[in-house]
Structures are given as structure tokens and as C-alpha cells.
Scaffold this motif. Structure first.
Motif, short mmCIF file in Angstrom:
data_model
loop_
_atom_site.label_atom_id
_atom_site.label_comp_id
_atom_site.label_asym_id
_atom_site.label_seq_id
_atom_site.Cartn_x
_atom_site.Cartn_y
_atom_site.Cartn_z
N LEU A 198 -1.43 13.28 -4.39
CA LEU A 198 -1.58 13.66 -2.99
C LEU A 198 -2.67 12.85 -2.30
O LEU A 198 -2.55 12.51 -1.12
CB LEU A 198 -1.89 15.16 -2.87
CG LEU A 198 -0.72 16.11 -3.14
CD1 LEU A 198 -1.19 17.56 -3.03
CD2 LEU A 198 0.42 15.84 -2.17
N ILE A 199 -3.73 12.54 -3.03
CA ILE A 199 -4.78 11.68 -2.45
C ILE A 199 -4.20 10.30 -2.15
O ILE A 199 -4.44 9.72 -1.09
CB ILE A 199 -5.99 11.58 -3.39
CG1 ILE A 199 -6.62 12.96 -3.59
CG2 ILE A 199 -7.03 10.62 -2.81
CD1 ILE A 199 -7.76 12.98 -4.59
N GLY A 200 -3.42 9.79 -3.09
CA GLY A 200 -2.79 8.49 -2.88
C GLY A 200 -1.80 8.49 -1.73
O GLY A 200 -1.62 7.47 -1.05
N ALA A 201 -1.17 9.65 -1.48
CA ALA A 201 -0.20 9.74 -0.39
C ALA A 201 -0.86 9.52 0.97
O ALA A 201 -0.21 9.06 1.91
CB ALA A 201 0.50 11.10 -0.42
N ILE A 202 -2.15 9.85 1.08
CA ILE A 202 -2.86 9.60 2.34
C ILE A 202 -2.83 8.11 2.67
O ILE A 202 -2.54 7.70 3.81
CB ILE A 202 -4.32 10.09 2.24
CG1 ILE A 202 -4.37 11.61 2.09
CG2 ILE A 202 -5.12 9.65 3.47
CD1 ILE A 202 -3.96 12.38 3.32
N GLY A 203 -3.11 7.28 1.67
CA GLY A 203 -3.06 5.84 1.88
C GLY A 203 -1.65 5.34 2.14
O GLY A 203 -1.44 4.40 2.91
N SER A 204 -0.66 5.97 1.51
CA SER A 204 0.72 5.56 1.72
C SER A 204 1.17 5.86 3.14
O SER A 204 1.92 5.08 3.75
CB SER A 204 1.64 6.29 0.74
OG SER A 204 1.35 5.90 -0.58
N GLY A 205 0.71 6.99 3.69
CA GLY A 205 1.09 7.34 5.06
C GLY A 205 0.63 6.31 6.06
O GLY A 205 1.41 5.87 6.92
N ILE A 206 -0.61 5.89 5.94
CA ILE A 206 -1.12 4.89 6.89
C ILE A 206 -0.47 3.53 6.64
O ILE A 206 -0.26 2.74 7.56
CB ILE A 206 -2.66 4.79 6.80
CG1 ILE A 206 -3.22 4.02 8.00
CG2 ILE A 206 -3.12 4.13 5.51
CD1 ILE A 206 -4.73 4.07 8.09
N ASN A 241 0.81 -1.21 0.00
CA ASN A 241 0.00 0.00 0.00
C ASN A 241 0.84 1.27 0.00
O ASN A 241 0.40 2.32 -0.49
CB ASN A 241 -0.94 0.00 1.21
CG ASN A 241 -2.05 -1.01 1.07
OD1 ASN A 241 -2.45 -1.34 -0.04
ND2 ASN A 241 -2.55 -1.52 2.18
N ILE A 242 2.06 1.18 0.56
CA ILE A 242 2.95 2.33 0.52
C ILE A 242 3.19 2.74 -0.93
O ILE A 242 3.17 3.92 -1.28
CB ILE A 242 4.30 2.02 1.21
CG1 ILE A 242 4.08 1.89 2.72
CG2 ILE A 242 5.34 3.10 0.92
CD1 ILE A 242 5.29 1.37 3.46
N ALA A 243 3.40 1.74 -1.77
CA ALA A 243 3.63 2.03 -3.19
C ALA A 243 2.34 2.02 -3.98
O ALA A 243 2.20 2.77 -4.95
CB ALA A 243 4.60 1.00 -3.76
N GLY A 244 1.38 1.18 -3.57
CA GLY A 244 0.17 0.98 -4.37
C GLY A 244 -0.66 2.23 -4.58
O GLY A 244 -1.04 2.54 -5.72
N ASN A 245 -0.94 2.96 -3.50
CA ASN A 245 -1.78 4.15 -3.64
C ASN A 245 -1.15 5.24 -4.49
O ASN A 245 -1.77 5.72 -5.44
CB ASN A 245 -2.15 4.69 -2.25
CG ASN A 245 -3.29 3.92 -1.63
OD1 ASN A 245 -4.12 3.36 -2.34
ND2 ASN A 245 -3.34 3.87 -0.32
N PRO A 246 0.08 5.68 -4.20
CA PRO A 246 0.65 6.72 -5.06
C PRO A 246 0.94 6.24 -6.47
O PRO A 246 0.78 6.99 -7.43
CB PRO A 246 1.93 7.13 -4.33
CG PRO A 246 2.26 6.00 -3.44
CD PRO A 246 0.95 5.39 -3.05
#
Length: 425
Positions: A262-270, A160-165
Motif C-alpha cells: 500500500l505504501i508503494g501504491a502511493i508512488g504508483s498513483g503519482i 514508477n507505476i511498477a517500480g514502487n509496488p
């Protein structure tokens, strides 16, 4: 009830277990495909509809279909050869998301068509998706379950760190590209699953109950365990709140025309903090009392969400609000791997091997029943209550689930892993 202890001579790294590497590859490729397309589906739904409510209902319809199908899928999985089911599920994933890629590339994708395809694909995934988890119990030893689940959580977080962004980036390059890559990952999952060697039968199978008998037996086993019933209810409320927060953030950022990256970065943060939590879970899995750790984890989630109530106010800039939401949402990922490794590890260890598919479903379906409406709820609440009001609603549900756990003596008394042999559900 199956035994939950093993002789020391039997303990070894589950990486050495036959079939584990092939199983892990198949499960990882499938998880990567799911992560890569998750944001892309929301972006595509909003792009073809222009409405946060419509985009929210897209996720809700898919989740409802998945949960309804999974009610019967667990029984089906327990009655059939699981490797074949994993391959079939992967093949459907290739066809489903490959068709979305083709339609998007040809500019023929409409909201109703995307809704139908996503719903059907989710239904099949719900019906067959528990086959991978059900197979794991027959590959590794019982006492390795917490560490194996910690590894899976860490794997998921890394993806998910890579998947979302990456999904957001690929969508920015071409809206059809993340769906094409998803189809390729499902193809890899199916190919890896074919390398799993099915165990030989030691003797001729005895007469089995009917499908209905197995179905009722699995649900009856779970519903007659008071601890499991409490876990189902508390988890259902918790998942509704957590998923509601995630969808509220995502849809609100879409309304503000925030970039997909940036929206994808939210998922990467978690996902980053979930990876940290997975390492912690692996170290804590056989060292701490399960009950106390679960109670602390639920309280911690409420503390994480509370700061979001101050974001996107009249006196707070968008940049500062995004930073606040990013940090608060990211830290919220820490306890999830710990909850999975300890609580689910305990439940699966106590469940018979032959019922793993049905037990997984009897836990996940009630636990996710309310969360199927998180997306639609967030999409409907945002225009009425705004971002902070919507977050307040979901925070209240998290607080309710925390009270349920803290008031349950059965949950508080769950011991650490070396005491599971005498513990009761």
C-alpha cells in the motif's frame, strides 16, 4: 551560444538517431534500478533502526552526498568521454546494491552500514550520473528536446507505476530481493552503454582550460542568466515542498504499520498521472507558450496538496484518509512532465552542447539543495506537528515557490518552442 534552429531537412524521429536506442536502454535500466530500490531503502532503514527520524536521515544523508558530488561531477562529465562514465556508474551501482543484498541475506546489515553504503553509492551517482543527460544533447536535435524529455518523463512514470509496488512486493518476499534485482538492472545499463558508439573527433582537440576553469565557467554562465537564477530559487523551494509531502506520507504510513504494498501504491498513483502528463507534454511541447503553462502548473500543485490537510483527522477513518491522500497525491503528478519538457527543454536548447553536463548540474544542484533535507524535515516534524501540521508546512513552501514564478516577468514571457531562437535567458 549555440544555434537553436534546424533546417527542416534535418528533422526526423530521434528514434532513428544513431546511438539513441542504446542510450535509451542504458538510461531506462538505470532508472528502473533507482525506482525499484527507492522504497526498499526507506523500508530497510526503518526496519534496522525502528525510527522514522533515522529512516528520514538516511534519505537526507544520501541526497546531501549526491548533491555535493554532483557540484563537481558536471564539470568532470564535460571533460571526459561520457559513455565510459555511464559504464563506470553502472558498475558502482552493481557493487553498491549487490553488497546490500548480500548483507541483508546474511542478516549482517545494520543501520550504520546501510547509511555508509547508501551515502557512498549516492555520491558516485551524483558525480557521474549527469553523463547520460549530457550525452543526449549530442544524440538528438535541439528542437526534438521537448518531445525527448516528454518521452523520458513518460518512461520514468511507467517504471514508477511498477517500480514502487514491485519493490514493496519483493521486499515482502525477502528484504534483500529488491536490492539484488536493482544490481542486475545496473548491470544491464552498463552493458547497453557499451554499445553506444563514441563519435569520432573531426580534428585534434585544442588546449582545454583547467578543471577549475571549466568549473567556474559553467557556474558563471548560469549565474549570469537572470531567468536561470529565478528558476533555481523557485525550483529549490518547490522541490523541498513536493519531496517533503512525499516523505511525510511515506513515513506516516510506516508509523501506522501500513503494508509495504500500500505504501508503494502511493508512488504508483503519482506515476500513473505523470504518464498522462507526459503524453500531454508531448502534444503541448511546441504548441503552447512556455511561461503561461509553467505558471498554471505551479498553481495546480498547490491546489492538489491542499485536500491532504483534511486527512487523518479525529473524525476521518484511516481508510478514507488513505483514499484522500492517494487521490490528491496522484493528481499532483500531472504537471511535472510538462514543467520538465517546456522549461528544461528551453534551457537546454539555449545552452551550448559542450556545457550540457555543467548546465545540468548548475540547475539541478541548487534546485535540489533544499530537498535534500525534506526527508529529515518530515521525520522530525511528524512527531511534533502530526500529519496534517507537517503537510501544512510543506504546502506553505509550495505557495511561496508559486508566488516567485507568478511574479517573474522573465518566466511569464518565455514563448513556445518555435520562438526560442530569439528568446533570451
Amino acid at each position: 551560444m549555440g544555434a537553436v534552429t534546424e533546417a527542416p531537412a534535418m528533422r526526423r524521429s530521434f528514434w532513428r538517431a544513431p546511438n539513441y536506442a542504446a542510450w535509451f536502454t542504458a538510461d531506462t535500466a538505470s532508472a528502473a534500478g533507482g525506482s525499484l530500490r527507492a522504497l526498499a531503502v526507506s523500508l530497510a532503514g526503518y526496519a534496522v533502526s525502528g525510527s522514522t527520524a533515522a529512516a528520514g536521515w538516511l534519505g537526507t544523508a544520501a541526497l546531501i552526498a549526491q548533491q555535493v558530488a554532483s557540484v563537481f561531477g558536471g564539470t568532470f562529465v564535460d571533460r571526459h568521454e561520457r559513455r565510459t562514465l555511464i559504464v563506470v556508474n553502472a558498475a558502482v551501482g552493481v557493487c553498491t546494491w549487490g553488497s546490500v543484498a548480500v548483507l541483508f541475506a546474511a542478516r549482517m546489515l545494520t543501520y550504520p552500514l546501510l547509511l555508509v553504503i547508501a551515502t557512498l553509492g549516492s555520491a558516485v551517482s551524483g558525480f557521474l550520473g549527469s553523463a547520460t543527460d549530457a550525452m543526449l544533447r549530442s544524440i538528438i536535435g535541439v528542437r526534438d528536446y521537448p518531445k525527448a524529455l516528454s518521452l523520458n518523463r513518460g518512461r520514468d512514470a511507467t517504471i514508477n507505476i511498477a517500480g514502487n509496488p514491485v519493490g514493496g512486493f519483493l521486499y515482502g518476499v525477502a528484504p534483500w530481493l529488491p536490492f539484488l534485482v536493482t544490481a542486475c538492472l545496473y548491470a544491464l545499463s552498463g552493458a547497453a552503454a557499451r554499445r553506444i558508439r563514441a563519435p569520432r573527433k573531426a580534428h585534434a582537440p585544442t588546449a582545454r582550460p583547467s578543471f577549475f576553469g571549466d568549473f567556474v565557467g559553467g557556474w558563471s554562465w548560469s549565474l549570469h542568466k537572470p531567468l536561470l537564477v529565478t528558476v533555481m530559487i523557485a525550483a529549490a523551494v518547490l522541490n523541498y515542498g513536493v519531496n517533503g509531502v512525499e516523505y511525510a506520507i511515506q513515513l506516516h504510513l510506516m508509523q501506522l504499520d501500513t503494508s509495504a504494498t500500500l505504501i508503494g501504491a502511493i508512488g504508483s498513483g503519482i506515476a500513473v498521472t505523470m504518464l498522462v502528463g507526459a503524453f500531454a507534454a508531448a502534444r503541448l511541447s511546441d504548441r503552447v507558450p512556455v511561461g503561461g503553462c509553467i505558471c498554471v502548473s505551479f498553481v495546480f500543485l498547490c491546489v492538489c496538496v491542499a485536500p491532504m490537510l483534511f486527512a487523518y483527522g479525529p473524525s476521518v477513518s484511516r481508510g478514507a484518509s488513505y483514499a484522500l491522500v492517494f487521490v490528491a497525491n496522484s493528481v499532483m503528478g500531472l504537471p511535472f512532465p510538462i514543467i520538465d519538457a517546456l522549461l528544461l527543454g528551453f534551457v537546454y536548447a539555449k545552452a551550448p552542447t559542450s556545457m550540457q553536463g555543467r548546465i545540468a548540474v548548475s540547475l539541478t544542484v541548487p534546485a535540489q539543495a533544499l530537498s535534500a533535507f525534506s526527508s529529515a524535515s518530515a521525520g522530525a516534524l511528524l512527531p511534533v506537528l502530526g500529519f496534517r501540521g507537517t503537510i501544512a508546512v510543506f504546502l506553505a513552501t509550495l505557495a511561496l515557490s508559486t508566488v516567485m514564478v507568478l511574479c517573474s516577468a522573465r518566466i511569464r514571457r518565455i514563448p513556445r518552442a518555435d520562438g526560442w531562437g530569439t528568446a533570451e535567458l
